[in-house]
Design a protein around this motif. Structure first.
Motif, mmCIF file in Angstrom:
data_model
loop_
_atom_site.group_PDB
_atom_site.id
_atom_site.type_symbol
_atom_site.label_atom_id
_atom_site.label_comp_id
_atom_site.label_asym_id
_atom_site.label_seq_id
_atom_site.Cartn_x
_atom_site.Cartn_y
_atom_site.Cartn_z
ATOM 1 N N GLY A 120 0.811 -1.197 0.000
ATOM 2 C CA GLY A 120 0.000 0.000 0.000
ATOM 3 C C GLY A 120 0.852 1.257 0.000
ATOM 4 N N SER A 121 0.301 2.340 -0.530
ATOM 5 C CA SER A 121 1.052 3.585 -0.614
ATOM 6 C C SER A 121 1.362 4.155 0.763
ATOM 7 C CB SER A 121 0.266 4.606 -1.433
ATOM 8 O OG SER A 121 -0.986 4.874 -0.830
ATOM 9 N N THR A 122 0.494 3.903 1.742
ATOM 10 C CA THR A 122 0.731 4.430 3.090
ATOM 11 C C THR A 122 2.035 3.903 3.660
ATOM 12 O OG1 THR A 122 -1.629 4.672 3.558
ATOM 13 C CG2 THR A 122 -0.146 4.511 5.447
ATOM 14 N N ALA A 123 2.301 2.607 3.488
ATOM 15 C CA ALA A 123 3.521 2.015 4.039
ATOM 16 C C ALA A 123 4.763 2.654 3.426
ATOM 17 C CB ALA A 123 3.519 0.507 3.807
ATOM 18 N N VAL A 124 4.761 2.851 2.111
ATOM 19 C CA VAL A 124 5.914 3.450 1.443
ATOM 20 C C VAL A 124 6.111 4.888 1.903
ATOM 21 C CG1 VAL A 124 6.876 4.162 -0.770
ATOM 22 C CG2 VAL A 124 5.735 1.958 -0.568
ATOM 23 N N GLN A 125 5.034 5.656 1.903
ATOM 24 C CA GLN A 125 5.140 7.068 2.277
ATOM 25 C C GLN A 125 5.537 7.237 3.733
ATOM 26 O OE1 GLN A 125 4.939 9.751 0.245
ATOM 27 N NE2 GLN A 125 4.854 8.267 -1.408
#
Length: 290
Positions: A120-125
């Motif tokens: 998910g994008s949240t984990a990367v960001q």
């Protein structure tokens, strides 16, 4: 940094796995656990953050938090568990929580992830912007094995080295310090005499890389005498070597950006690749210059 371990939850199976891992981490560290849910729905539909007493959206959020607390307490009954139901966008909420946390834990993909995406994008960001180490839980939530450290000898990676030793000491396991290099990734000074090619000799280059790793780990052996350290210096790409080695690790620890990263980037390509493809949980530790 002292503070609780924060775990972000959204009710998805990956986030509940993250809760179990976070609870075990809190038990190891003897600190509290804080279950955080970003309550974004009122912002989207224009309702009060609290909503009516019997509001369906608020009840759903309460159930998400309650289920996470139950998982945490069943995993580590002795850990003190607190909660926070915060109105806001998930990345902003967790970034704010990371300012006073010792570690933030999230699942690799939540309810907002699209089917087929590995992360998910949240984990990367969050790994790029968090103010404390960020753990993204991948693979099985109860993995055992040594702590795998991605060691590149850069100043930005010193925080990752420190975290890896502390974690290995808490877990009662060893460290595999893996350093991957290629002739193109080694910083060498070309010899003034073109005929003196020893500086570019692969054997000499590898010896230099081994010294680099030894220097990066120096001083920790005295502070963590019970942590066994295995040096693994391999010729090849760092992403491929670390992903393969993660098959036998309980945890992998890397810096956010290594010596080959471009200045200004918050998260390097190696860290991003591990977040997407590692076979065990990944901890990203941002350097002090972040």
């Amino acid at each position: 940094m002292s503070g609780p371990i924060v775990v972000g939850v959204d009710g998805s199976p990956p986030s509940l796995n993250a809760v179990a891992v976070a609870a075990r981490e809190a038990a190891l560290r003897g600190c509290g656990l804080k279950v955080v849910h970003a309550f974004i729905w009122p912002m989207m539909v224009g309702q009060s953050p609290l909503g009516p007493a019997d509001g369906g959206l608020r009840n759903t959020a309460d159930r998400v938090v309650a289920e996470a607390v139950e998982r945490a307490r069943s995993t580590a009954p002795a850990v003190t568990v607190g909660t926070a139901l915060v109105t806001g966008e998930v990345l902003m909420v967790l970034e704010a929580q990371s300012r006073t946390a010792s570690l933030v834990v999230v699942g690799n993909r939540g309810l907002g992830g699209f089917a087929g995406l590995l992360l998910g994008s949240t984990a990367v960001q969050l790994a790029a912007h968090g103010r404390c180490p960020v753990m993204v839980v991948r693979g099985e939530s109860d993995r055992t094995g040594p702590v795998l450290l991605g060691a590149d000898g850069s100043p930005a990676g010193e925080g990752a080295v420190e975290f890896a030793f502390e974690e290995a000491g808490l877990r009662g396991t060893g460290i595999v310090a893996l350093h991957a290099w290629t002739p193109w990734s080694v910083a060498v000074t070309p010899p003034q005499d073109p005929s003196a090619s020893s500086a570019l000799d692969p054997v000499m280059l590898e010896a230099g890389e081994r010294r680099l790793v030894a220097e990066a780990l120096a001083g920790r052996r005295e502070r963590y005498p019970h942590v066994a350290v295995e040096h693994s210096v391999v010729r090849g790409g760092a992403r491929e070597a670390l992903i393969e080695a993660s098959r036998n690790a309980g945890l992998i620890v890397v810096g956010a950006r290594g010596r080959s990263g471009f200045t200004g980037l918050l998260l390097g390509s190696v860290s991003q690749a591990l977040l997407h493809h590692a076979h065990c949980p990944v901890v990203v530790v941002r350097g002090s210059d972040a």
